[in-house]
Write an enzyme that holds these catalytic residues in place. Structure first.
Site, PDB file in Angstrom:
ATOM      1  N   GLY A  70       0.901  -1.065   0.116  1.00 51.32           N
ATOM      2  CA  GLY A  70       0.058   0.022   0.004  1.00 51.32           C
ATOM      3  C   GLY A  70       0.799   1.166  -0.036  1.00 51.32           C
ATOM      4  CB  THR A  71       3.971   2.343   1.929  1.00 51.61           C
ATOM      5  OG1 THR A  71       3.241   2.211   3.077  1.00 51.61           O
ATOM      6  CG2 THR A  71       4.830   3.383   2.057  1.00 51.61           C
ATOM      7  CG  ASN A 102      -4.865   3.922   9.415  1.00 53.38           C
ATOM      8  OD1 ASN A 102      -5.289   4.872   8.841  1.00 53.38           O
ATOM      9  ND2 ASN A 102      -3.927   3.808  10.184  1.00 53.38           N
ATOM     10  CD  GLN A 106      -6.895  -0.996   8.080  1.00 52.89           C
ATOM     11  OE1 GLN A 106      -5.862  -0.595   8.371  1.00 52.89           O
ATOM     12  NE2 GLN A 106      -7.308  -2.227   7.939  1.00 52.89           N
ATOM     13  CG  HIS A 143      -0.534  -6.928   4.525  1.00 53.09           C
ATOM     14  ND1 HIS A 143      -0.879  -6.657   5.832  1.00 53.09           N
ATOM     15  CD2 HIS A 143      -0.410  -5.659   3.767  1.00 53.09           C
ATOM     16  CE1 HIS A 143      -0.576  -5.407   5.988  1.00 53.09           C
ATOM     17  NE2 HIS A 143      -0.203  -4.567   4.875  1.00 53.09           N
ATOM     18  CB  THR A 191      11.957 -10.133 -11.734  1.00 51.98           C
ATOM     19  OG1 THR A 191      12.999  -9.918 -12.638  1.00 51.98           O
ATOM     20  CG2 THR A 191      11.127 -11.490 -11.827  1.00 51.98           C
ATOM     21  CB  CYS A 240       2.933   2.392   9.740  1.00 49.12           C
ATOM     22  SG  CYS A 240       2.193   1.195   8.605  1.00 49.12           S
TER      23      CYS A 240
END
Length: 389
Positions: free
Chosen positions: A83-84, A163, A191, A213, A249, A337
């Protein structure tokens, strides 16, 4: 249900995980889909031989599955590591490609650090930044967005759901407003993904960030939706992967897992929402019996069904979290975070939360496998910590 037995006061007890907003376990069906691409199907998607082409096809299938969950086309999905990165590529990539000399930007005071700190950096580079306030429920008003718009406003970034508190923002109304103005709308939906509407066409979204995730997929995989016609400049320079916007890759196993998690989300999403909402109501009802000890932060009407943020009177959040963990309950103080930060939550401060409730804020976040018995035990532990029992 996620349990790890542990010894507490001479008795074996099971740990209960109630921090699903921080991350979720990989669903076994997701892991099963990933395994071949870590063993026998190991080709590089850029290779022309059969091994490579099978990997390439798997990545494309994953891309289409992610797109389907948000009402987009596969060609509009760019894979990232999370996400970041998706947030950063949306903001910096768009501005580098379209407004390198500056312009006016709008965001809110309750965004994730990936967005807020990016805007702080952009301000140092000469961009005119407006950070909108929120009300006591944590919502930004459409009027404040409208009033903040200028002729040179080029980009607006507002999260779908907070979040820490789960509060939903009026994304559709903002999207409709910007359709008339012409500024681009970026939505951090990391979120909210899987728990609220993220249909990019219906909500008039130009750029949208999601992460694997959070929906029972693997860590290390995310995606950025880029509406057809939107131009970005790359962050990573090198090969031609991801339409020349993200060299390197591809992480094929993780992307396959992300795609499978999206497929399961489409099949099970409504039931997950219904299940979590029921458990959330129970928690709120129980804590609501003692308004002198607990204060719910945010709104219950316009919020995610799986997140409850509340404060415990006269308790520091660190004490609450450690005490709960010692009794086998995994909670959090808000954003994973920012979990090491000593200062009060910037989200609660922006909501003008009263000082007596600022330091004791705790987040419970529910998952698809959370059980009623787990929630009941968690409430009992919280009551004990608060001095109620």
């Amino acid at each position: 249900m996620i349990n790890n037995d542990f010894l507490c006061e001479g008795k074996t007890m099971e740990r209960i995980y109630l921090d699903y907003a921080a991350t979720t376990p990989v669903d076994k069906r997701v892991l099963d889909a990933m395994m071949p691409y870590m063993t026998t199907e190991f080709g590089n998607p850029s290779s022309l031989h059969a091994f490579g082409q099978k990997a390439r096809a798997a990545v494309q299938t994953a891309r289409d599955r992610v797109a389907a969950t948000i009402g987009a086309e596969g060609r509009e999905i760019l894979f990232t590591a999370g996400g970041t990165e998706a947030d950063n590529l949306a903001l910096f990539g768009y501005l580098r490609a379209n407004c390198p000399e500056g312009g006016h930007l709008i965001t809110t005071a309750v965004e994730h650090a990936a967005v807020l700190r990016s805007f702080e950096f952009l301000r140092t580079k000469g961009y005119d930044v407006t950070v909108l306030p929120v009300n006591k429920e944590g919502r930004v008003s459409i009027e404040s967005v409208k009033n903040a718009l200028k002729d040179d406003t080029v980009l607006v970034s507002i999260m779908a759901a907070n979040n820490e508190t789960g509060t939903l923002q009026p994304i559709r109304a903002v999207g409709e407003l910007l359709q008339e103005h012409g500024a681009v709308l970026h939505v951090d939906a990391v979120q909210g993904f899987g728990w609220t509407d993220t249909n990019v066409k219906r909500l008039h979204i130009d750029l949208l960030s999601v992460a694997s995730h959070k929906i029972y997929g693997p860590k290390g995989a995310g995606a950025l939706y880029i509406r057809d016609g939107i131009q970005l400049a790359p962050d990573l320079i090198g090969g031609p992967q991801e339409r020349n916007l993200r060299a390197g890759t591809e992480n094929v196993p993780a992307l396959v897992g992300f795609g499978k998690a999206c497929e399961l989300l489409q099949l099970e999403g409504k039931e997950r929402i219904k299940h979590a909402a029921c458990l959330k109501r129970y928690i709120v009802e129980q804590l609501g019996q003692r308004p002198d000890l607990y204060h719910v932060n945010g709104t219950l009407n316009d919020s995610l069904p799986n997140i409850i943020n509340f404060s415990v009177a006269r308790k520091d959040r660190t004490i609450v979290l450690i005490s709960a963990d010692r009794q086998g309950i995994a909670l959090s103080a808000g954003s994973a975070c920012e979990s090491g930060a000593a200062q009060p939550s910037h989200v609660l401060e922006a909501m003008q939360t009263e000082a007596q409730w600022l330091t004791g804020s705790v987040r419970i976040s529910l998952g698809k496998d959370t059980t009623e018995s787990e929630v009941r035990r968690a409430v009992e532990v919280i009551r004990r910590i608060a001095g109620e029992e």
